[in-house]
Design a protein around this motif. Structure first.
Motif, PDB file in Angstrom:
ATOM      1  N   THR A   1       0.814  -1.214   0.000  1.00  0.00           N
ATOM      2  CA  THR A   1       0.000   0.000   0.000  1.00  0.00           C
ATOM      3  C   THR A   1       0.847   1.261   0.000  1.00  0.00           C
ATOM      4  O   THR A   1       0.434   2.286  -0.525  1.00  0.00           O
ATOM      5  CB  THR A   1      -0.980   0.008   1.195  1.00  0.00           C
ATOM      6  OG1 THR A   1      -1.892   1.096   1.030  1.00  0.00           O
ATOM      7  CG2 THR A   1      -0.268   0.132   2.528  1.00  0.00           C
TER       8      THR A   1
ATOM      9  N   TYR B   1      -3.836   2.376  -9.867  1.00  0.00           N
ATOM     10  CA  TYR B   1      -2.412   2.138  -9.629  1.00  0.00           C
ATOM     11  C   TYR B   1      -1.604   2.356 -10.902  1.00  0.00           C
ATOM     12  O   TYR B   1      -2.014   1.982 -12.002  1.00  0.00           O
ATOM     13  CB  TYR B   1      -2.198   0.712  -9.122  1.00  0.00           C
ATOM     14  CG  TYR B   1      -0.763   0.383  -8.794  1.00  0.00           C
ATOM     15  CD1 TYR B   1      -0.028   1.191  -7.931  1.00  0.00           C
ATOM     16  CD2 TYR B   1      -0.125  -0.717  -9.363  1.00  0.00           C
ATOM     17  CE1 TYR B   1       1.296   0.905  -7.628  1.00  0.00           C
ATOM     18  CE2 TYR B   1       1.192  -1.020  -9.061  1.00  0.00           C
ATOM     19  CZ  TYR B   1       1.897  -0.196  -8.201  1.00  0.00           C
ATOM     20  OH  TYR B   1       3.213  -0.480  -7.911  1.00  0.00           O
TER      21      TYR B   1
ATOM     22  N   TYR C   1      -6.580  -0.993  -5.638  1.00  0.00           N
ATOM     23  CA  TYR C   1      -6.620   0.395  -6.115  1.00  0.00           C
ATOM     24  C   TYR C   1      -6.517   0.369  -7.640  1.00  0.00           C
ATOM     25  O   TYR C   1      -5.453   0.079  -8.203  1.00  0.00           O
ATOM     26  CB  TYR C   1      -5.466   1.192  -5.500  1.00  0.00           C
ATOM     27  CG  TYR C   1      -5.406   2.627  -5.965  1.00  0.00           C
ATOM     28  CD1 TYR C   1      -6.513   3.468  -5.847  1.00  0.00           C
ATOM     29  CD2 TYR C   1      -4.244   3.139  -6.527  1.00  0.00           C
ATOM     30  CE1 TYR C   1      -6.460   4.783  -6.274  1.00  0.00           C
ATOM     31  CE2 TYR C   1      -4.173   4.461  -6.948  1.00  0.00           C
ATOM     32  CZ  TYR C   1      -5.276   5.270  -6.827  1.00  0.00           C
ATOM     33  OH  TYR C   1      -5.230   6.577  -7.254  1.00  0.00           O
TER      34      TYR C   1
ATOM     35  N   HIS D   1      -3.616   7.554  -3.198  1.00  0.00           N
ATOM     36  CA  HIS D   1      -4.941   6.979  -2.970  1.00  0.00           C
ATOM     37  C   HIS D   1      -5.988   8.023  -2.604  1.00  0.00           C
ATOM     38  O   HIS D   1      -7.189   7.746  -2.677  1.00  0.00           O
ATOM     39  CB  HIS D   1      -4.868   5.899  -1.877  1.00  0.00           C
ATOM     40  CG  HIS D   1      -4.001   4.745  -2.246  1.00  0.00           C
ATOM     41  ND1 HIS D   1      -3.419   3.919  -1.312  1.00  0.00           N
ATOM     42  CD2 HIS D   1      -3.598   4.268  -3.454  1.00  0.00           C
ATOM     43  CE1 HIS D   1      -2.704   2.985  -1.920  1.00  0.00           C
ATOM     44  NE2 HIS D   1      -2.791   3.183  -3.220  1.00  0.00           N
ATOM     45  N   ASP D   2      -5.565   9.215  -2.214  1.00  0.00           N
ATOM     46  CA  ASP D   2      -6.536  10.280  -1.924  1.00  0.00           C
ATOM     47  C   ASP D   2      -6.850  11.117  -3.160  1.00  0.00           C
ATOM     48  O   ASP D   2      -7.574  12.114  -3.079  1.00  0.00           O
ATOM     49  CB  ASP D   2      -6.044  11.178  -0.782  1.00  0.00           C
ATOM     50  CG  ASP D   2      -4.815  12.012  -1.162  1.00  0.00           C
ATOM     51  OD1 ASP D   2      -4.282  11.851  -2.280  1.00  0.00           O
ATOM     52  OD2 ASP D   2      -4.385  12.849  -0.333  1.00  0.00           O
TER      53      ASP D   2
ATOM     54  N   GLY E   1      -5.628   5.505   3.131  1.00  0.00           N
ATOM     55  CA  GLY E   1      -5.995   6.220   1.919  1.00  0.00           C
ATOM     56  C   GLY E   1      -4.984   7.229   1.436  1.00  0.00           C
ATOM     57  O   GLY E   1      -5.342   8.154   0.699  1.00  0.00           O
ATOM     58  N   THR E   2      -3.709   7.067   1.790  1.00  0.00           N
ATOM     59  CA  THR E   2      -2.721   8.082   1.410  1.00  0.00           C
ATOM     60  C   THR E   2      -1.472   7.505   0.744  1.00  0.00           C
ATOM     61  O   THR E   2      -0.519   8.232   0.497  1.00  0.00           O
ATOM     62  CB  THR E   2      -2.297   8.910   2.636  1.00  0.00           C
ATOM     63  OG1 THR E   2      -1.787   8.038   3.654  1.00  0.00           O
ATOM     64  CG2 THR E   2      -3.470   9.701   3.208  1.00  0.00           C
TER      65      THR E   2
ATOM     66  N   LEU F   1      -7.779  -3.703   3.223  1.00  0.00           N
ATOM     67  CA  LEU F   1      -7.263  -3.038   2.033  1.00  0.00           C
ATOM     68  C   LEU F   1      -8.055  -3.494   0.820  1.00  0.00           C
ATOM     69  O   LEU F   1      -8.432  -4.670   0.720  1.00  0.00           O
ATOM     70  CB  LEU F   1      -5.783  -3.360   1.823  1.00  0.00           C
ATOM     71  CG  LEU F   1      -4.821  -2.931   2.947  1.00  0.00           C
ATOM     72  CD1 LEU F   1      -4.562  -4.109   3.895  1.00  0.00           C
ATOM     73  CD2 LEU F   1      -3.505  -2.413   2.370  1.00  0.00           C
TER      74      LEU F   1
ATOM     75  N   ARG G   1      -5.149  -0.163  -1.575  1.00  0.00           N
ATOM     76  CA  ARG G   1      -5.466   1.036  -0.800  1.00  0.00           C
ATOM     77  C   ARG G   1      -5.919   0.622   0.597  1.00  0.00           C
ATOM     78  O   ARG G   1      -6.840  -0.191   0.748  1.00  0.00           O
ATOM     79  CB  ARG G   1      -6.573   1.836  -1.488  1.00  0.00           C
ATOM     80  CG  ARG G   1      -6.992   3.109  -0.759  1.00  0.00           C
ATOM     81  CD  ARG G   1      -8.055   3.855  -1.565  1.00  0.00           C
ATOM     82  NE  ARG G   1      -8.404   5.125  -0.933  1.00  0.00           N
ATOM     83  CZ  ARG G   1      -9.386   5.286  -0.058  1.00  0.00           C
ATOM     84  NH1 ARG G   1     -10.128   4.241   0.293  1.00  0.00           N
ATOM     85  NH2 ARG G   1      -9.628   6.472   0.470  1.00  0.00           N
TER      86      ARG G   1
ATOM     87  N   THR H   1       0.466   4.890  -2.411  1.00  0.00           N
ATOM     88  CA  THR H   1       0.489   4.853  -3.871  1.00  0.00           C
ATOM     89  C   THR H   1       0.429   3.436  -4.418  1.00  0.00           C
ATOM     90  O   THR H   1       0.449   3.249  -5.638  1.00  0.00           O
ATOM     91  CB  THR H   1       1.776   5.504  -4.422  1.00  0.00           C
ATOM     92  OG1 THR H   1       2.910   4.800  -3.906  1.00  0.00           O
ATOM     93  CG2 THR H   1       1.861   6.975  -4.061  1.00  0.00           C
TER      94      THR H   1
END
Length: 490
Positions: free
Chosen positions: A58, A202, A199, A98-99, A177-178, A196, A184, A180
Protein backbone atom coordinates in the motif's frame (compact mmCIF):
# COMPACT_ATOMS: atom_id res chain seq x y z
CA UNK A 1 8.96 -29.06 24.98
CA UNK A 2 7.35 -29.65 21.56
CA UNK A 3 4.28 -31.52 22.88
CA UNK A 4 0.92 -29.85 22.31
CA UNK A 5 -2.04 -31.35 24.16
CA UNK A 6 -5.59 -31.60 22.84
CA UNK A 7 -6.56 -29.05 25.48
CA UNK A 8 -4.07 -26.57 24.07
CA UNK A 9 -5.35 -27.14 20.54
CA UNK A 10 -8.91 -26.62 21.70
CA UNK A 11 -7.87 -23.37 23.34
CA UNK A 12 -6.19 -22.37 20.10
CA UNK A 13 -9.41 -22.98 18.19
CA UNK A 14 -11.28 -20.77 20.64
CA UNK A 15 -8.59 -18.12 20.30
CA UNK A 16 -8.97 -18.03 16.54
CA UNK A 17 -12.60 -16.99 16.73
CA UNK A 18 -11.46 -13.81 18.45
CA UNK A 19 -8.50 -13.16 16.15
CA UNK A 20 -10.13 -13.05 12.75
CA UNK A 21 -12.79 -10.87 11.26
CA UNK A 22 -16.29 -12.43 11.11
CA UNK A 23 -16.78 -14.95 8.33
CA UNK A 24 -14.14 -17.63 8.00
CA UNK A 25 -14.77 -18.29 4.33
CA UNK A 26 -12.98 -15.91 1.98
CA UNK A 27 -15.00 -13.58 -0.18
CA UNK A 28 -14.30 -13.54 -3.92
CA UNK A 29 -10.66 -12.81 -4.59
CA UNK A 30 -9.83 -11.39 -1.17
CA UNK A 31 -6.72 -12.65 0.61
CA UNK A 32 -6.95 -13.33 4.34
CA UNK A 33 -3.64 -12.63 6.06
CA UNK A 34 -2.60 -13.52 9.62
CA UNK A 35 0.21 -11.24 10.77
CA UNK A 36 2.64 -11.69 13.64
CA UNK A 37 2.65 -8.34 15.41
CA UNK A 38 -0.10 -5.74 15.74
CA UNK A 39 0.72 -2.10 14.96
CA UNK A 40 2.81 -0.53 17.71
CA UNK A 41 2.79 3.07 16.53
CA UNK A 42 -0.54 3.60 14.82
CA UNK A 43 0.93 2.42 11.49
CA UNK A 44 3.09 5.50 11.16
CA UNK A 45 5.64 4.85 8.42
CA UNK A 46 8.37 6.44 10.53
CA UNK A 47 8.29 3.37 12.82
CA UNK A 48 8.70 -0.37 12.28
CA UNK A 49 5.00 -0.41 11.37
CA UNK A 50 6.21 0.78 7.96
CA UNK A 51 7.07 -2.80 7.11
CA UNK A 52 3.40 -3.75 7.40
CA UNK A 53 2.48 -1.06 4.89
CA UNK A 54 5.24 -2.36 2.59
CA UNK A 55 4.20 -6.01 2.96
CA UNK A 56 0.63 -5.05 2.10
CA UNK A 57 1.80 -3.18 -1.02
CA UNK A 58 0.00 0.00 0.00
CA UNK A 59 2.96 2.36 0.60
CA UNK A 60 5.92 2.63 -1.76
CA UNK A 61 9.40 4.14 -1.77
CA UNK A 62 11.46 6.06 -4.29
CA UNK A 63 13.87 3.15 -4.64
CA UNK A 64 13.50 -0.62 -4.36
CA UNK A 65 16.12 -3.36 -3.90
CA UNK A 66 16.63 -6.42 -6.06
CA UNK A 67 17.53 -9.84 -4.71
CA UNK A 68 21.22 -8.92 -4.61
CA UNK A 69 20.52 -5.75 -2.64
CA UNK A 70 21.20 -3.40 -5.55
CA UNK A 71 19.07 -0.25 -5.95
CA UNK A 72 16.30 -0.30 -8.57
CA UNK A 73 13.64 2.26 -9.62
CA UNK A 74 10.47 2.65 -7.58
CA UNK A 75 8.63 5.94 -7.35
CA UNK A 76 11.83 7.39 -8.78
CA UNK A 77 12.61 6.38 -12.34
CA UNK A 78 16.32 7.11 -11.93
CA UNK A 79 18.94 9.05 -10.00
CA UNK A 80 22.43 10.48 -10.27
CA UNK A 81 25.00 11.86 -7.88
CA UNK A 82 25.40 15.55 -8.67
CA UNK A 83 28.02 16.38 -6.02
CA UNK A 84 29.85 14.80 -3.14
CA UNK A 85 26.88 15.55 -0.87
CA UNK A 86 23.88 15.63 -3.23
CA UNK A 87 21.81 13.19 -5.29
CA UNK A 88 19.05 13.96 -7.78
CA UNK A 89 16.06 11.59 -8.05
CA UNK A 90 13.63 11.87 -10.97
CA UNK A 91 10.04 11.43 -9.76
CA UNK A 92 7.90 8.95 -11.69
CA UNK A 93 5.21 10.75 -13.71
CA UNK A 94 1.54 9.71 -13.78
CA UNK A 95 1.35 8.40 -10.21
CA UNK A 96 -1.72 9.22 -8.13
CA UNK A 97 -1.98 8.89 -4.36
CA UNK A 98 -4.94 6.98 -2.97
CA UNK A 99 -6.54 10.28 -1.92
CA UNK A 100 -6.60 11.41 -5.56
CA UNK A 101 -3.72 13.87 -5.44
CA UNK A 102 -0.73 13.60 -7.75
CA UNK A 103 2.75 12.42 -6.84
CA UNK A 104 5.02 15.43 -7.29
CA UNK A 105 8.53 16.35 -6.33
CA UNK A 106 7.04 18.63 -3.65
CA UNK A 107 5.11 15.71 -2.14
CA UNK A 108 8.27 13.60 -2.08
CA UNK A 109 10.28 16.40 -0.46
CA UNK A 110 7.49 16.86 2.10
CA UNK A 111 7.68 13.22 3.21
CA UNK A 112 11.46 13.13 3.43
CA UNK A 113 11.60 16.43 5.33
CA UNK A 114 9.01 15.23 7.84
CA UNK A 115 10.98 12.02 8.33
CA UNK A 116 14.05 14.01 9.35
CA UNK A 117 12.10 15.83 12.08
CA UNK A 118 10.06 12.86 13.33
CA UNK A 119 10.48 11.76 16.94
CA UNK A 120 11.81 9.18 17.16
CA UNK A 121 13.60 9.53 13.85
CA UNK A 122 13.27 6.60 11.42
CA UNK A 123 16.04 4.11 12.13
CA UNK A 124 17.38 4.39 8.58
CA UNK A 125 18.29 8.03 9.29
CA UNK A 126 20.32 7.33 12.42
CA UNK A 127 23.44 9.47 12.22
CA UNK A 128 22.31 11.06 8.94
CA UNK A 129 21.57 14.76 8.40
CA UNK A 130 19.47 14.96 5.26
CA UNK A 131 17.52 17.62 3.39
CA UNK A 132 15.20 17.25 0.39
CA UNK A 133 14.18 19.99 -2.03
CA UNK A 134 11.97 19.81 -5.12
CA UNK A 135 13.67 20.73 -8.38
CA UNK A 136 11.18 20.57 -11.24
CA UNK A 137 10.27 16.92 -11.81
CA UNK A 138 13.11 15.79 -9.51
CA UNK A 139 14.04 15.89 -5.85
CA UNK A 140 17.54 16.82 -4.71
CA UNK A 141 18.59 14.97 -1.57
CA UNK A 142 21.57 16.46 0.23
CA UNK A 143 23.44 14.96 3.18
CA UNK A 144 25.71 16.79 5.62
CA UNK A 145 28.37 14.12 5.16
CA UNK A 146 29.09 12.27 1.91
CA UNK A 147 26.84 9.20 1.86
CA UNK A 148 27.45 6.53 -0.78
CA UNK A 149 24.26 4.68 0.14
CA UNK A 150 21.63 7.39 -0.33
CA UNK A 151 19.69 5.36 -2.96
CA UNK A 152 19.66 2.25 -0.77
CA UNK A 153 18.71 4.39 2.23
CA UNK A 154 15.68 5.74 0.36
CA UNK A 155 14.49 2.17 -0.24
CA UNK A 156 13.60 1.78 3.44
CA UNK A 157 9.86 1.31 4.04
CA UNK A 158 10.27 3.91 6.80
CA UNK A 159 10.73 6.47 4.01
CA UNK A 160 7.62 5.47 2.05
CA UNK A 161 6.11 8.44 0.23
CA UNK A 162 2.59 9.38 1.36
CA UNK A 163 0.22 12.11 0.25
CA UNK A 164 0.39 15.42 2.09
CA UNK A 165 -3.01 14.65 3.65
CA UNK A 166 -1.36 11.86 5.67
CA UNK A 167 0.54 14.33 7.85
CA UNK A 168 -1.66 15.81 10.57
CA UNK A 169 -1.24 19.01 12.51
CA UNK A 170 -0.64 17.07 15.74
CA UNK A 171 2.42 15.41 14.21
CA UNK A 172 0.79 12.01 13.67
CA UNK A 173 0.85 10.26 10.30
CA UNK A 174 -2.25 8.51 8.92
CA UNK A 175 -1.55 6.02 6.11
CA UNK A 176 -5.25 5.25 5.51
CA UNK A 177 -6.00 6.22 1.92
CA UNK A 178 -2.72 8.08 1.41
CA UNK A 179 -0.30 5.59 -0.22
CA UNK A 180 0.49 4.85 -3.87
CA UNK A 181 0.54 1.04 -4.01
CA UNK A 182 -1.72 -1.47 -5.79
CA UNK A 183 -3.76 -1.86 -2.59
CA UNK A 184 -5.47 1.04 -0.80
CA UNK A 185 -5.65 0.90 2.99
CA UNK A 186 -9.29 1.66 3.81
CA UNK A 187 -9.69 0.78 7.50
CA UNK A 188 -7.67 -0.09 10.59
CA UNK A 189 -9.36 -1.54 13.65
CA UNK A 190 -6.78 -0.73 16.29
CA UNK A 191 -4.54 -3.72 16.92
CA UNK A 192 -7.09 -6.26 15.68
CA UNK A 193 -7.68 -6.00 11.93
CA UNK A 194 -6.98 -3.94 8.83
CA UNK A 195 -8.70 -3.85 5.45
CA UNK A 196 -7.26 -3.04 2.03
CA UNK A 197 -8.99 -2.88 -1.34
CA UNK A 198 -7.52 -3.09 -4.81
CA UNK A 199 -6.62 0.39 -6.12
CA UNK A 200 -7.67 0.51 -9.76
CA UNK A 201 -5.77 3.76 -10.36
CA UNK A 202 -2.41 2.14 -9.63
CA UNK A 203 0.44 3.28 -11.89
CA UNK A 204 1.80 -0.24 -12.36
CA UNK A 205 0.24 -3.66 -12.97
CA UNK A 206 -3.23 -3.84 -11.44
CA UNK A 207 -3.53 -6.10 -8.39
CA UNK A 208 -4.83 -9.57 -9.19
CA UNK A 209 -6.57 -9.90 -5.81
CA UNK A 210 -9.61 -7.80 -4.92
CA UNK A 211 -8.26 -6.94 -1.51
CA UNK A 212 -6.55 -8.01 1.70
CA UNK A 213 -8.22 -8.74 5.05
CA UNK A 214 -5.55 -8.56 7.74
CA UNK A 215 -5.81 -10.00 11.23
CA UNK A 216 -3.12 -9.43 13.84
CA UNK A 217 -2.47 -12.73 15.61
CA UNK A 218 0.49 -12.64 18.03
CA UNK A 219 -0.11 -16.27 19.03
CA UNK A 220 1.95 -18.45 16.71
CA UNK A 221 -0.09 -21.60 17.31
CA UNK A 222 -3.19 -19.69 16.26
CA UNK A 223 -1.51 -18.47 13.05
CA UNK A 224 -0.56 -22.02 12.10
CA UNK A 225 -4.04 -23.32 12.95
CA UNK A 226 -5.50 -20.63 10.71
CA UNK A 227 -3.71 -22.15 7.72
CA UNK A 228 -4.90 -25.65 8.62
CA UNK A 229 -8.50 -24.53 9.11
CA UNK A 230 -8.75 -22.20 6.14
CA UNK A 231 -9.22 -19.13 8.34
CA UNK A 232 -6.20 -17.55 6.62
CA UNK A 233 -4.63 -17.87 3.20
CA UNK A 234 -1.22 -16.57 4.31
CA UNK A 235 0.35 -16.63 7.78
CA UNK A 236 3.53 -14.82 8.78
CA UNK A 237 6.22 -16.48 10.88
CA UNK A 238 4.81 -19.93 11.57
CA UNK A 239 6.54 -21.21 14.73
CA UNK A 240 9.00 -24.05 14.33
CA UNK A 241 6.90 -26.07 16.77
CA UNK A 242 3.95 -25.90 14.37
CA UNK A 243 5.74 -26.56 11.07
CA UNK A 244 5.55 -30.35 11.40
CA UNK A 245 1.78 -30.13 11.94
CA UNK A 246 1.18 -28.42 8.60
CA UNK A 247 0.98 -29.94 5.14
CA UNK A 248 4.47 -29.60 3.65
CA UNK A 249 2.90 -28.00 0.58
CA UNK A 250 1.73 -25.09 2.74
CA UNK A 251 5.06 -24.04 4.28
CA UNK A 252 8.16 -22.37 2.88
CA UNK A 253 11.41 -22.07 4.82
CA UNK A 254 13.41 -18.96 3.94
CA UNK A 255 16.91 -18.25 5.33
CA UNK A 256 16.73 -14.83 6.89
CA UNK A 257 19.21 -12.02 7.56
CA UNK A 258 17.87 -12.26 11.10
CA UNK A 259 19.94 -13.01 14.18
CA UNK A 260 18.74 -14.18 17.56
CA UNK A 261 21.01 -12.20 19.87
CA UNK A 262 21.46 -11.77 23.61
CA UNK A 263 21.94 -8.06 24.34
CA UNK A 264 23.71 -7.29 27.62
CA UNK A 265 23.21 -3.98 29.44
CA UNK A 266 26.64 -2.34 29.48
CA UNK A 267 25.52 0.82 31.30
CA UNK A 268 23.81 -0.36 34.50
CA UNK A 269 23.72 -3.57 36.48
CA UNK A 270 26.15 -6.50 36.65
CA UNK A 271 27.01 -6.49 32.94
CA UNK A 272 28.81 -3.19 33.23
CA UNK A 273 31.64 -5.61 34.05
CA UNK A 274 33.03 -6.95 30.77
CA UNK A 275 34.35 -10.01 32.56
CA UNK A 276 30.79 -10.97 33.49
CA UNK A 277 29.69 -10.32 29.93
CA UNK A 278 32.42 -12.70 28.80
CA UNK A 279 31.18 -15.25 31.33
CA UNK A 280 27.69 -15.02 29.83
CA UNK A 281 29.14 -15.49 26.37
CA UNK A 282 31.04 -18.62 27.43
CA UNK A 283 27.96 -20.03 29.18
CA UNK A 284 25.84 -20.08 26.05
CA UNK A 285 25.55 -23.29 24.05
CA UNK A 286 23.84 -22.07 20.87
CA UNK A 287 23.89 -25.51 19.28
CA UNK A 288 21.66 -26.80 22.09
CA UNK A 289 19.17 -24.00 21.38
CA UNK A 290 19.17 -24.74 17.64
CA UNK A 291 18.59 -28.46 18.23
CA UNK A 292 16.05 -28.20 21.02
CA UNK A 293 14.03 -25.07 20.33
CA UNK A 294 14.39 -24.66 16.56
CA UNK A 295 14.45 -28.39 15.72
CA UNK A 296 17.47 -27.74 13.50
CA UNK A 297 15.67 -25.04 11.46
CA UNK A 298 18.31 -22.39 12.22
CA UNK A 299 22.07 -21.86 11.93
CA UNK A 300 24.48 -21.44 14.85
CA UNK A 301 25.83 -17.88 14.74
CA UNK A 302 29.48 -17.19 13.97
CA UNK A 303 28.91 -13.43 14.13
CA UNK A 304 26.19 -10.80 13.93
CA UNK A 305 25.75 -11.44 10.19
CA UNK A 306 24.60 -14.84 9.03
CA UNK A 307 24.40 -17.09 5.97
CA UNK A 308 21.84 -14.86 4.24
CA UNK A 309 24.88 -12.65 3.58
CA UNK A 310 27.40 -15.18 2.16
CA UNK A 311 30.17 -12.58 1.93
CA UNK A 312 30.19 -12.26 5.74
CA UNK A 313 31.33 -15.83 6.33
CA UNK A 314 33.77 -15.66 3.42
CA UNK A 315 35.47 -12.50 4.70
CA UNK A 316 35.33 -12.98 8.47
CA UNK A 317 38.63 -13.63 10.27
CA UNK A 318 39.18 -15.14 13.74
CA UNK A 319 38.32 -12.66 16.48
CA UNK A 320 41.13 -11.64 18.83
CA UNK A 321 41.28 -9.39 21.87
CA UNK A 322 38.24 -10.64 23.77
CA UNK A 323 38.00 -10.22 27.55
CA UNK A 324 38.61 -13.07 29.97
CA UNK A 325 35.57 -14.38 31.82
CA UNK A 326 34.96 -13.50 35.49
CA UNK A 327 33.28 -16.10 37.72
CA UNK A 328 29.62 -15.04 38.23
CA UNK A 329 29.53 -16.29 41.85
CA UNK A 330 25.75 -16.17 42.03
CA UNK A 331 25.31 -12.61 40.72
CA UNK A 332 21.62 -11.90 40.07
CA UNK A 333 20.48 -10.86 36.59
CA UNK A 334 17.13 -10.22 34.91
CA UNK A 335 16.71 -11.93 31.53
CA UNK A 336 13.86 -10.60 29.37
CA UNK A 337 12.28 -11.30 26.01
CA UNK A 338 8.92 -11.11 24.26
CA UNK A 339 6.25 -13.67 23.48
CA UNK A 340 5.21 -12.56 19.98
CA UNK A 341 7.80 -14.88 18.44
CA UNK A 342 6.86 -18.23 19.88
CA UNK A 343 10.43 -19.57 20.06
CA UNK A 344 11.80 -16.75 22.19
CA UNK A 345 10.25 -17.73 25.55
CA UNK A 346 11.64 -21.23 24.99
CA UNK A 347 15.03 -19.77 24.15
CA UNK A 348 14.83 -17.78 27.39
CA UNK A 349 14.13 -20.94 29.38
CA UNK A 350 17.09 -22.81 27.88
CA UNK A 351 19.31 -19.77 28.28
CA UNK A 352 18.24 -19.30 31.88
CA UNK A 353 19.36 -22.84 32.66
CA UNK A 354 22.69 -22.41 30.86
CA UNK A 355 23.43 -19.16 32.70
CA UNK A 356 22.44 -20.67 36.04
CA UNK A 357 24.71 -23.63 35.36
CA UNK A 358 27.52 -21.10 34.85
CA UNK A 359 26.85 -19.48 38.23
CA UNK A 360 24.38 -16.67 37.54
CA UNK A 361 21.09 -16.29 39.42
CA UNK A 362 18.49 -15.59 36.73
CA UNK A 363 14.98 -14.11 36.83
CA UNK A 364 12.91 -14.18 33.64
CA UNK A 365 10.55 -11.49 32.31
CA UNK A 366 8.39 -12.29 29.26
CA UNK A 367 5.75 -9.94 27.81
CA UNK A 368 4.24 -9.08 24.43
CA UNK A 369 6.62 -6.89 22.47
CA UNK A 370 4.35 -3.85 22.58
CA UNK A 371 4.53 -3.98 26.39
CA UNK A 372 8.26 -4.56 26.75
CA UNK A 373 10.00 -2.53 24.03
CA UNK A 374 10.02 0.73 26.00
CA UNK A 375 11.59 -0.88 29.06
CA UNK A 376 14.15 -2.71 26.92
CA UNK A 377 15.26 0.48 25.19
CA UNK A 378 15.41 2.25 28.55
CA UNK A 379 17.90 -0.33 29.86
CA UNK A 380 15.64 -1.77 32.54
CA UNK A 381 16.85 -5.34 32.01
CA UNK A 382 20.30 -6.86 32.45
CA UNK A 383 19.91 -9.10 29.41
CA UNK A 384 17.43 -9.10 26.55
CA UNK A 385 16.86 -11.73 23.86
CA UNK A 386 15.93 -10.20 20.53
CA UNK A 387 15.25 -11.63 17.11
CA UNK A 388 16.72 -8.86 14.96
CA UNK A 389 16.79 -8.30 11.21
CA UNK A 390 20.29 -7.21 10.23
CA UNK A 391 19.63 -5.69 6.77
CA UNK A 392 16.06 -4.59 7.32
CA UNK A 393 16.29 -1.02 6.15
CA UNK A 394 18.74 -0.42 3.32
CA UNK A 395 19.83 -3.92 2.34
CA UNK A 396 23.14 -3.00 3.99
CA UNK A 397 24.07 -3.96 7.57
CA UNK A 398 25.58 -0.59 8.50
CA UNK A 399 22.19 0.86 9.45
CA UNK A 400 21.58 -2.04 11.84
CA UNK A 401 25.02 -1.82 13.48
CA UNK A 402 24.69 1.97 13.74
CA UNK A 403 21.23 1.78 15.28
CA UNK A 404 21.97 -1.00 17.77
CA UNK A 405 25.55 -0.41 18.89
CA UNK A 406 26.64 3.21 18.53
CA UNK A 407 26.43 5.92 21.18
CA UNK A 408 23.68 7.77 19.28
CA UNK A 409 21.86 4.64 18.08
CA UNK A 410 18.09 4.75 18.46
CA UNK A 411 17.74 1.00 19.15
CA UNK A 412 20.67 0.53 21.50
CA UNK A 413 19.25 -2.07 23.91
CA UNK A 414 22.78 -2.87 25.13
CA UNK A 415 23.27 0.83 26.05
CA UNK A 416 26.67 0.52 24.38
CA UNK A 417 28.85 3.59 23.89
CA UNK A 418 32.33 2.57 22.77
CA UNK A 419 34.75 4.79 20.87
CA UNK A 420 36.26 1.96 18.83
CA UNK A 421 32.84 0.72 17.78
CA UNK A 422 31.68 4.20 16.78
CA UNK A 423 34.85 4.78 14.76
CA UNK A 424 34.55 1.45 12.95
CA UNK A 425 30.91 2.10 12.10
CA UNK A 426 31.73 5.60 10.80
CA UNK A 427 34.39 4.10 8.54
CA UNK A 428 31.99 1.48 7.18
CA UNK A 429 29.28 4.10 6.60
CA UNK A 430 31.65 6.28 4.56
CA UNK A 431 33.01 3.50 2.35
CA UNK A 432 31.70 3.05 -1.20
CA UNK A 433 29.61 -0.03 -1.95
CA UNK A 434 31.62 -3.11 -2.86
CA UNK A 435 34.30 -5.32 -1.36
CA UNK A 436 35.95 -2.52 0.64
CA UNK A 437 32.66 -1.62 2.28
CA UNK A 438 32.05 -5.27 3.14
CA UNK A 439 35.48 -5.51 4.77
CA UNK A 440 34.75 -2.35 6.78
CA UNK A 441 31.40 -3.80 7.90
CA UNK A 442 33.14 -6.95 9.16
CA UNK A 443 35.64 -4.77 11.04
CA UNK A 444 32.72 -3.00 12.72
CA UNK A 445 31.16 -6.37 13.54
CA UNK A 446 34.42 -7.45 15.18
CA UNK A 447 34.56 -4.24 17.22
CA UNK A 448 31.06 -4.91 18.57
CA UNK A 449 31.80 -8.55 19.35
CA UNK A 450 34.94 -7.62 21.29
CA UNK A 451 32.77 -5.66 23.75
CA UNK A 452 30.53 -8.69 24.44
CA UNK A 453 27.62 -6.24 24.53
CA UNK A 454 25.82 -8.53 22.12
CA UNK A 455 26.15 -12.29 21.93
CA UNK A 456 24.78 -13.63 18.63
CA UNK A 457 23.33 -17.09 19.15
CA UNK A 458 21.70 -18.21 15.91
CA UNK A 459 20.44 -17.09 12.53
CA UNK A 460 16.79 -17.80 11.86
CA UNK A 461 14.91 -19.17 8.93
CA UNK A 462 11.40 -17.83 8.65
CA UNK A 463 8.59 -20.28 7.95
CA UNK A 464 5.75 -18.78 5.95
CA UNK A 465 2.38 -20.48 5.69
CA UNK A 466 0.51 -20.32 2.37
CA UNK A 467 -2.72 -22.13 1.59
CA UNK A 468 -2.47 -24.23 -1.55
CA UNK A 469 -4.93 -21.79 -3.15
CA UNK A 470 -2.40 -18.94 -2.96
CA UNK A 471 -0.36 -18.04 -6.05
CA UNK A 472 2.71 -15.78 -6.10
CA UNK A 473 3.01 -14.57 -2.54
CA UNK A 474 6.48 -13.16 -1.91
CA UNK A 475 9.04 -15.02 0.18
CA UNK A 476 11.28 -12.11 1.05
CA UNK A 477 14.34 -12.52 3.31
CA UNK A 478 14.24 -8.78 4.04
CA UNK A 479 10.58 -8.94 5.15
CA UNK A 480 9.63 -6.02 2.89
CA UNK A 481 7.22 -7.72 0.52
CA UNK A 482 4.54 -10.34 1.05
CA UNK A 483 1.44 -9.62 -1.02
CA UNK A 484 2.20 -8.03 -4.39
CA UNK A 485 0.25 -7.08 -7.51
CA UNK A 486 0.55 -10.64 -8.78
CA UNK A 487 -0.51 -12.43 -5.58
CA UNK A 488 -3.86 -14.10 -6.07
CA UNK A 489 -6.10 -17.06 -5.25
CA UNK A 490 -6.57 -19.94 -7.66
Amino acid sequence: MRHRSSTALAACALLLTGCFAPGAEPSDGRIKLAMLQPPRSGLTPFSDDAFKLSRWSTAETLVTLDAAGDARPGLATGWRRISEHAWEFTVRPGVTFHDGTALTSAAVANTLTRATTASPKPRILDGVELTAEPAGDAVVVTTAAPDPLVPQRLSSPQLAILAESAYRADGKVDPVGTGTGPFRLVAVNGTTTATLDRYDGYWGPKAAAEGIDVSFVPDGTARAAAIRSGEAHIAEAVPVSQAALLDRATITEVPMPRTNTLYLNTKTGPFRDQGLRAAAREAIDAAEIVRGVYEGRADVAQGLLGPALPWAAAGRTPLAGRAEATAPAGVAITLATFSDRAELPEVASVLQQQLQDAGFTVTQVVREYAHIEEDALAGKFDAFILSRATVLDSGDPVAYVQSDFTCAGSFNIAQLCDGEVDAAVRTAAATEAGDQRRAAILAAEAAVLRTDAAIPMLHERVIQGDATSVVDSAKDPRERTLITSSTRLR
